[in-house]
Scaffold this motif. Sequence first.
Motif, mmCIF file in Angstrom:
data_model
loop_
_atom_site.group_PDB
_atom_site.id
_atom_site.type_symbol
_atom_site.label_atom_id
_atom_site.label_comp_id
_atom_site.label_asym_id
_atom_site.label_seq_id
_atom_site.Cartn_x
_atom_site.Cartn_y
_atom_site.Cartn_z
ATOM 1 N N GLY A 177 -5.325 -4.903 4.578
ATOM 2 C CA GLY A 177 -5.149 -3.451 3.895
ATOM 3 C C GLY A 177 -4.143 -2.490 4.765
ATOM 4 O O GLY A 177 -3.803 -1.584 3.959
ATOM 5 N N VAL A 178 -4.251 -2.770 5.977
ATOM 6 C CA VAL A 178 -3.347 -1.870 6.824
ATOM 7 C C VAL A 178 -1.863 -2.128 6.535
ATOM 8 O O VAL A 178 -1.211 -1.171 6.435
ATOM 9 N N LEU A 179 -1.468 -3.341 6.055
ATOM 10 C CA LEU A 179 0.030 -3.499 5.692
ATOM 11 C C LEU A 179 0.104 -2.645 4.301
ATOM 12 O O LEU A 179 1.199 -2.378 4.232
ATOM 13 N N THR A 180 -0.827 -2.937 3.330
ATOM 14 C CA THR A 180 -0.666 -1.992 2.022
ATOM 15 C C THR A 180 -0.666 -0.700 2.316
ATOM 16 O O THR A 180 0.278 0.034 1.700
ATOM 17 N N ALA A 181 -1.165 -0.083 3.479
ATOM 18 C CA ALA A 181 -1.358 1.227 3.676
ATOM 19 C C ALA A 181 0.145 1.621 4.236
ATOM 20 O O ALA A 181 0.391 2.775 3.925
ATOM 21 N N LEU A 182 0.405 0.802 5.178
ATOM 22 C CA LEU A 182 1.867 1.029 5.782
ATOM 23 C C LEU A 182 2.856 1.013 4.599
ATOM 24 O O LEU A 182 3.906 1.936 4.689
ATOM 25 N N GLY A 183 2.899 0.080 3.661
ATOM 26 C CA GLY A 183 4.001 0.109 2.511
ATOM 27 C C GLY A 183 3.692 1.293 1.891
ATOM 28 O O GLY A 183 4.604 2.096 1.231
ATOM 29 N N LEU A 198 5.836 6.761 0.543
ATOM 30 C CA LEU A 198 5.595 8.199 0.282
ATOM 31 C C LEU A 198 6.861 9.030 1.163
ATOM 32 O O LEU A 198 7.132 10.086 0.822
ATOM 33 N N ALA A 199 7.223 8.507 2.393
ATOM 34 C CA ALA A 199 8.105 8.968 3.081
ATOM 35 C C ALA A 199 9.613 8.964 2.233
ATOM 36 O O ALA A 199 10.285 10.041 2.435
ATOM 37 N N ILE A 200 9.867 8.034 1.553
ATOM 38 C CA ILE A 200 11.091 7.830 1.005
ATOM 39 C C ILE A 200 11.222 8.772 0.006
ATOM 40 O O ILE A 200 12.077 9.461 -0.561
ATOM 41 N N GLY A 236 -1.020 7.073 -8.802
ATOM 42 C CA GLY A 236 -0.620 6.285 -7.924
ATOM 43 C C GLY A 236 -0.426 6.871 -6.492
ATOM 44 O O GLY A 236 -0.296 8.203 -6.612
ATOM 45 N N VAL A 237 -0.326 6.125 -5.484
ATOM 46 C CA VAL A 237 -0.231 6.785 -4.149
ATOM 47 C C VAL A 237 1.073 7.568 -3.796
ATOM 48 O O VAL A 237 1.290 8.533 -3.277
ATOM 49 N N LEU A 251 -7.884 13.757 -1.428
ATOM 50 C CA LEU A 251 -7.470 13.214 -2.523
ATOM 51 C C LEU A 251 -7.799 11.980 -2.884
ATOM 52 O O LEU A 251 -7.145 11.466 -3.872
ATOM 53 N N ASN A 252 -8.269 11.124 -1.984
ATOM 54 C CA ASN A 252 -8.449 9.572 -2.229
ATOM 55 C C ASN A 252 -7.523 8.711 -2.379
ATOM 56 O O ASN A 252 -7.548 7.841 -3.454
ATOM 57 N N ARG A 253 -6.403 9.056 -1.432
ATOM 58 C CA ARG A 253 -5.319 8.124 -1.518
ATOM 59 C C ARG A 253 -5.472 7.317 -0.321
ATOM 60 O O ARG A 253 -5.874 7.905 0.726
ATOM 61 N N ILE A 254 -4.771 6.265 -0.112
ATOM 62 C CA ILE A 254 -4.748 5.232 0.890
ATOM 63 C C ILE A 254 -3.287 5.480 1.315
ATOM 64 O O ILE A 254 -2.408 4.845 0.857
ATOM 65 N N ASN A 255 -3.088 5.791 2.464
ATOM 66 C CA ASN A 255 -1.878 5.750 3.311
ATOM 67 C C ASN A 255 -2.226 5.033 4.863
ATOM 68 O O ASN A 255 -3.411 4.730 5.124
ATOM 69 N N LEU A 256 -1.354 5.022 5.762
ATOM 70 C CA LEU A 256 -1.557 4.441 7.069
ATOM 71 C C LEU A 256 -2.570 5.292 7.768
ATOM 72 O O LEU A 256 -3.492 4.490 8.429
#
Length: 292
Positions: free
Chosen positions: A70-76, A81-83, A144-145, A224-229
């Motif tokens: 899940g950490v890899l998914t959050a990193l993606g 998000l950054a882009i 979507g995130v 907002l219940n989103r998954i990021n890093l």
Amino acid sequence: MAAMSGQAKAFRPEPGALTRWLILGIVGLVFLVPIVAMGEFTLRRGLEGGYDFSRWIAVFSGGLTGEYKGVLTALGNSVVLAIVTVAVMLVILVPTMILVQLKFSYLRRAMEFLCLLPITIPAIVLVVGLAPVYSVIAKMFGSGVWTLSFAYGIIVLPYAYRAIQANLSAIDVVTLSEAARSLGAGWLTVLVRVLLPNLRRGILSASFISVAVVLGEYTIAALLNRINLQTALVIVSKSDPFVAVIFALLALVFAFFLLLAIGRVGAPRRSRREPAASITAPAAVTPSGASS
């Protein structure tokens, strides 16, 4: 008077080489000490004492594809998000600032106030105001995130505005655009081939700051219940704080190389051709009737 002018010429406002290296060393220590402490923490063996690399080996041997996938998914998610945030910020902010600089200079103060306003509002207050907006966004674009980039575009606005405005104030936008227009260039050509190359430094600085802010943001994503890093690291830290610190260090390394790649892509390309030979000015021609 001569002595005073000599002293004025000898005065150098910029710091010397020793001062620059001293400042760089102090700033480097400020950043290096916490990173070294984090690395030392991940190597501890607990109550047994001593140090080993067992946690790092466990993460790289199978943790990234198993328990900590899940950490890899959050990193993606954070990279996406950054882009998207940088793209939204540049597409909206840069043309607007150029237009205000060229045609509507009387709106500069108002735009500066609006762009700097988000820095004075806490993130929790922004989320309270954005929650109803995101209920509409979820119906239109899904949940979507990547939709967090709309909120992140607001929180990076003050930093991006200052970086671009500093570069924009250093060039004569009006003269450059009028010169290009007098040569027959359209407004799109003026923007892409004349103004944007001169704003490269400000745009890169704004992109750096935006990426750093997005990769380190937690409050808005969590509420907002989103998954990021950052939210993923908090979840991991509840089960294993050592592994959470390892992922934090890996995230720092990843962010460093990501910013380095952005800088390399946006840097001006140097020509490989040799510089042309210098042309010396012709000797002054003396009249034929002049006496020697």
